[in-house]
Design an enzyme around this catalytic site. Structure first.
Site, PDB file in Angstrom:
ATOM      1  CB  SER A  94      -1.026   0.006   1.032  1.00 57.14           C
ATOM      2  OG  SER A  94      -1.806   1.145   1.125  1.00 57.14           O
ATOM      3  CG  ASP A 235      -2.620   3.891  -1.889  1.00 63.72           C
ATOM      4  OD1 ASP A 235      -3.395   3.551  -2.969  1.00 63.72           O
ATOM      5  OD2 ASP A 235      -2.817   3.333  -0.886  1.00 63.72           O
ATOM      6  CG  ASP A 237      -2.707  -0.574  -2.541  1.00 66.42           C
ATOM      7  OD1 ASP A 237      -2.862   0.658  -2.080  1.00 66.42           O
ATOM      8  OD2 ASP A 237      -3.418  -1.617  -1.726  1.00 66.42           O
ATOM      9  CG  ASP A 239      -6.099   1.037  -0.974  1.00 63.21           C
ATOM     10  OD1 ASP A 239      -5.050   1.869  -1.253  1.00 63.21           O
ATOM     11  OD2 ASP A 239      -6.092   0.161  -0.089  1.00 63.21           O
TER      12      ASP A 239
END
Ligand code: MG
Length: 445
Positions: A94, A235, A237, A239
């Site tokens: 993340s 970010d 990833d 999300d």
């Protein structure tokens, strides 16, 4: 190395070794009844290596493995359900630095494992002996981002012809992360003039990956220079989402879920779910629409569980995570961008004016490194803040009429988080300082 209900996270190759990944993914294959498991990753340089270790573990458990390639976490969760898989894995750390990597485990409904499921999985990790069985081949199906985009575009809340006519000028900074493809593609379908910033998955992260406004100064400068309607920072990833305007506003990435909820609450009756660390502004927005806000422990799985239980119409976390159950029960930057553009369209004014009209709150977020053996005795704070309303569901939260302070141990890093919100920055800072000095904590940053 951090092992929690959020999955595994550590420095790739150092803590997050081939052996450890093999052990966990083999057990996860068993947890998924040795069925079909989809695997996707973000753009970290260690991603391909970690993916191969996952494949080994899953294949040795007899699973059918589907390789989704580079894909945002929300698209991986969405695809797990869409492809009727028995489980999924998102390979990402993340917003952690580039040398980190990790695994997030997804159940057959396309949701992160809840506490009960995770405990069962952990027991399986401890008890499972590796018996390589009926090795199957890995399947590649290309990237299922088109289905995810189609689902977002089908939302009844969006007026696509009007958005196309408005032709927003948008700058998107994906941190060279997994959102590099779905983000710009979705914005184009919404009729935007898209300017791509940091959308090359083969380049390293160009900025600290956490999407807070401090890390998005280059995006802000670009929004000003190009006179864009709005900037979106993601970010790695994909999300979490931060909304960047030409002016500074005190709540930073906290506005994301507030803006998305403002749109939905104006169109549908129902409640909002968010975590204990999210801005009070969401309460103001909900109260205005006659809706209630349900607060949960921090963490996507907790918010999702409460959304299901209360049949909430929208949820999310103040860190930039918008969860719209109509698309899928996960934090999704793509869904967040679509809702926010629709909201700006309907308000018929600039994002700067919209943010300026919200009641003013200041939020200060502090991270404190803690040694694992240190006993903090947080309970002592209850004497200090005797007059406050106390919530003990997740660390300790003290609330007053216009302010609060929340102290909790992070689930993903060896740190203590202290978050305070008040009507002035000074007041918020003072709450943080009082907690620090009372607990004898030295700041990390
Ligand atoms: Mg993330």
């Amino acid at each position: 190395m951090i092992i929690s209900v959020s999955g595994l996270r550590g420095i790739a190759g150092e803590d997050l070794t081939d052996e450890l990944i093999f052990k966990y993914t083999h057990a996860f294959g068993n947890f998924c009844n040795n069925g079909k498991v989809v695997v996707g990753r973000d753009t970290r340089p260690s991603g391909e290596m970690v993916k191969r270790s996952c494949f080994k573990g899953l294949l040795s458990a007899g699973c059918e493995v589907v390789d989704l390639g580079i894909l945002p976490t929300p698209s991986i969760l969405f695809s797990t359900k869409e492809l009727r898989a028995d489980g999924g894995i998102s390979i990402t750390a993340s917003h952690n630095p580039i040398e980190w990597n990790g695994l997030k485990f997804v159940n057959s409904k396309g949701l992160f494992l809840n506490k009960k499921e995770y405990e069962k999985f952990e027991r399986m990790v401890k008890e499972t002996k590796v018996f390589p069985v009926c090795l199957k081949a890995t399947k590649s199906i290309g990237k299922p981002i088109d289905r995810h985009i189609k689902k977002i575009l089908s939302l009844e809340y969006l007026d696509i012809p009007a958005l196309k006519k408005r032709r927003f000028k948008v700058i998107i900074d994906t941190c060279n992360g997994a959102g590099y493809e779905i983000g710009p593609k979705l914005l184009q379908k919404l009729g935007c003039e898209v300017i791509r910033m940091n959308c090359n998955p083969f380049e390293p992260f160009p900025r600290p990956p956490e999407p807070n406004l401090e890390n998005l100064m280059a995006l802000k400068r670009r929004v000003i220079k190009e006179n864009a309607d709005v900037g979106f920072g993601l970010d790695p990833d994909g999300d979490r989402l931060a909304v960047c305007s030409k002016k500074d506003f005190p709540l930073g990435e906290e506005y994301t879920v507030v803006l998305a909820a403002s749109l939905i609450l104006g169109k549908k009756k129902g409640c909002v779910v968010t975590n204990l660390s999210t801005t009070k502004l969401i309460d103001d927005v909900a109260t205005e629409k006659g809706a209630s806000v349900i607060r949960t422990r921090v963490g996507e799985a907790n918010v999702v569980e409460a959304i299901l239980k209360n049949k909430a119409i929208i949820g999310g976390e103040g860190n930039g995570g918008v969860i719209l159950p109509d698309v899928h029960l996960t934090r999704d930057a793509s869904t967040g961008m679509a809702l926010i553009l629709q909201y700006i369209l309907e308000r018929r004014e600039s994002i700067e004016n919209i943010l300026d009209k919200f009641p003013k709150y200041y939020i200060v977020k502090k991270k404190i490194s803690i040694k694992t053996d240190r006993v903090l005795r947080l309970g002592r704070l209850k004497e200090k803040f005797g007059g406050a309303e106390i919530n003990e569901e997740d660390g300790l939260k003290f609330s007053w009429k216009d302010s609060w302070v929340h102290i909790r141990k992070s689930g993903t890093e060896p740190i203590m988080r202290i978050i305070a919100e008040a009507k002035t920055e000074k007041e918020a800072q003072s709450l943080i300082k009082q907690v620090q000095s009372y607990l004898n904590l030295a700041p990390r940053d």
